[in-house]
Design a protein around this motif. Sequence first.
Motif, short mmCIF file in Angstrom:
data_model
loop_
_atom_site.label_atom_id
_atom_site.label_comp_id
_atom_site.label_asym_id
_atom_site.label_seq_id
_atom_site.Cartn_x
_atom_site.Cartn_y
_atom_site.Cartn_z
N CYS A 67 0.87 -1.17 0.00
CA CYS A 67 0.00 0.00 0.00
C CYS A 67 0.91 1.21 0.00
O CYS A 67 2.12 1.09 0.08
N ARG A 89 -1.80 10.43 -4.81
CA ARG A 89 -1.90 10.19 -6.26
C ARG A 89 -0.61 9.62 -6.81
O ARG A 89 -0.60 8.80 -7.71
N GLU A 128 -0.41 5.83 -6.04
CA GLU A 128 -1.49 4.90 -6.43
C GLU A 128 -0.95 3.65 -7.12
O GLU A 128 -1.61 2.62 -7.15
N TYR A 129 0.29 3.76 -7.67
CA TYR A 129 0.87 2.56 -8.29
C TYR A 129 1.07 1.45 -7.26
O TYR A 129 1.24 0.29 -7.60
N TYR A 160 -4.61 0.57 -5.33
CA TYR A 160 -5.63 1.56 -5.68
C TYR A 160 -7.02 0.97 -5.57
O TYR A 160 -7.86 1.16 -6.43
N ALA A 199 -8.99 4.15 -0.50
CA ALA A 199 -8.10 5.20 -0.01
C ALA A 199 -8.76 5.93 1.16
O ALA A 199 -9.98 5.85 1.33
N ARG A 217 -10.91 4.12 -6.31
CA ARG A 217 -9.77 4.97 -6.60
C ARG A 217 -9.79 6.22 -5.72
O ARG A 217 -10.80 6.55 -5.11
N LEU A 218 -8.69 6.93 -5.75
CA LEU A 218 -8.57 8.17 -4.99
C LEU A 218 -9.68 9.16 -5.37
O LEU A 218 -10.22 9.88 -4.52
N THR A 250 -3.32 4.68 0.49
CA THR A 250 -3.94 4.08 -0.68
C THR A 250 -3.68 2.58 -0.60
O THR A 250 -2.57 2.16 -0.33
N TRP A 280 -3.97 -1.69 -1.34
CA TRP A 280 -4.08 -2.88 -2.19
C TRP A 280 -4.40 -4.01 -1.22
O TRP A 280 -3.55 -4.43 -0.43
N LYS A 310 -2.66 1.32 -14.58
CA LYS A 310 -3.06 0.65 -13.33
C LYS A 310 -3.93 -0.55 -13.66
O LYS A 310 -5.15 -0.53 -13.43
#
Length: 608
Positions: A2, A22, A25-26, A29, A32, A50-51, A73, A75, A597
């Motif tokens: 995360c 932002r 986010e990779y 995602y 958040a 997503r954000l 953010t 995962w 993404k």
Amino acid sequence: MCGIVGYVGKKDCSEVLVDALRKLEYRGYDSAGIAVFEDGKIKVAKEKGRLDDLVEKMKREGVPCGHIGVGHTRWATHGVPSATNSHPHAGGDKVTLVHNGIIENYKELKEQLISLGRVFKSETDTEVVAQLLDYNYEGDPIAAIKKTLAQVEGSFALGILFADRQGELYAVRRESPLIVGVGEDETFIASDVPAIIKYTNQYYLLEHDEIALLSENGVSFCDLEGDKIEKELKVADWNQEAAEKGGYEHYMLKEIHEQPTAVKTTITPRISHKLPCLEECGVTAETLKDINQIYIVACGTAMHAGMVGKYVIEKLARVPVVVDIASEFRYREPLINEGDLVIIISQSGETADSLAAMRLAKKMGAKTLAIVNAKGSSIAREADMLIYTHAGPEIAVASTKAYMVQISVMYLLGFLFALAKGKIDEAECMRLTEILTSVPEYLEKTINDVDKDCEDISKHLLEADSLLYIGRGLDYALSMEGSLKLKEISYIHSEAYAAGELKHGTISLITEGMPVIAVATQVSLLDKTISNIKEVKARGAVVILVCDKEIQVDCDVADYIIRIDKIEECLMPMLAAVPLQLLAYYTSVHRGNDVDKPRNLAKSVTVE
Ligand code: F6R
């Protein structure tokens, strides 16, 4: 896996947190959230998705307003993506935190806490730390953190707000990465540099079990005993533009175009007197001379770079190389002998399996050499020898420029190995090195030459259910990466096959119209590869051939041909990688996917 951020300063905290997230986010995602001190209370906003979903929710329900806060953010690892499972998590009235990593003993701890009357809201391992810290907190943050860390097992980076410490943000880490950024009248925490680069390029790397305290007085560090620690301030050599899209539609496309520079920046400082020179990285001809067995251990794309390395090192230096998937290597009791060389390749330097594999190899007496892109990452810090690749930040989940620089290092190593082993003389090593130094120019040209063809040809792949990549030797090694690239971002199934192996079973998959991407850049194997191409063509395959501009092929061999410049045969994968990357990219774009993404994936896999 995360991303976490935190902010203490004079700006609108929510805005800074969202902006910083932002850039992370990779790392994940699927949900958040942020927590900010507002009028003496911790106000939390979190949302699944997503954000932008969080931003929309805050527009509807109110944006937390203040100057100190943390953000996350996610995962998902423990518990489905949902608003409840999103971070920040409160552990009761006293503690709210964000977490990156895994708490391995969370089940035992949760049971203990439930038996103490604690009620859990989420399914996450993170809430267990929050509850435990809340339980342990009696007014002294450092003492509570120390007590909590003695009880939790696993990897974590935490950003913590204590409700009664309104001017303070605490951070601590074990295994998972965390940096502390220092700007003018403001401080930050973040999982990675791109999150803060817009605000500052100065940062500290938090080490295991170190605590950072951020307040309006700046930042201070201490160990778990509360003893002050002096740390070295680092300066990131990235600028904000490098971490952003620079006019390209997607990070992936930008990163494909950055490959010539990335290769140049990676190899130039490693060439001295026209020969590869890795002494600064701890790799000398003396070290290499005595090595008789090499393992290359990595995951995904990095492992595919290792496959190229295997072909190059074995061919030139005549040293056996075993390429292993890190998650297999670490559990299969590998036959490592003292003095073997284990090369770990990793863009992020934080991949859990690769890190564990490296630790195992070290324990077994191997020499470890890490090839890593992320500066100061765990793999980089723990390896005996270290070669940094200088790709700059890679944001797109699908790796392109990191792969390219990884293979450029494989060539440097292969040439040096061959020289150290006396398999080539200095003149030959200089010749090969000189060709390698010309690759950035060829790459630039190749990207321009094949871009349009790839975009056009990709339109013929859009409806495919499945396709094959075939090649022999280095072309097969490259095909593995081409196939992975396509499937991860286009969601079309594909498989890479050694061309000569097809007729042992897989050729039965070929049906009328099935696309087959054939890579045929190894002139010494050309006739054999062409025969294999004819075999699939005869069974109805639509063949897309990647070959050099000089090869003569009958017009009925392939339906589409992508031609690239011809350079030294062993270096051809560097150029041939480009059309494979672009075919994957345009296929994903035309299918309307989120190229940067892709679903279910995250950039940095810090869990098993
Ligand atoms: C695919 C991709 C992954 C990574 C793999 C290892 O495009 O990027 O397959 O190569 O997760 O990651 P690192 O190199 O960070 O160890």
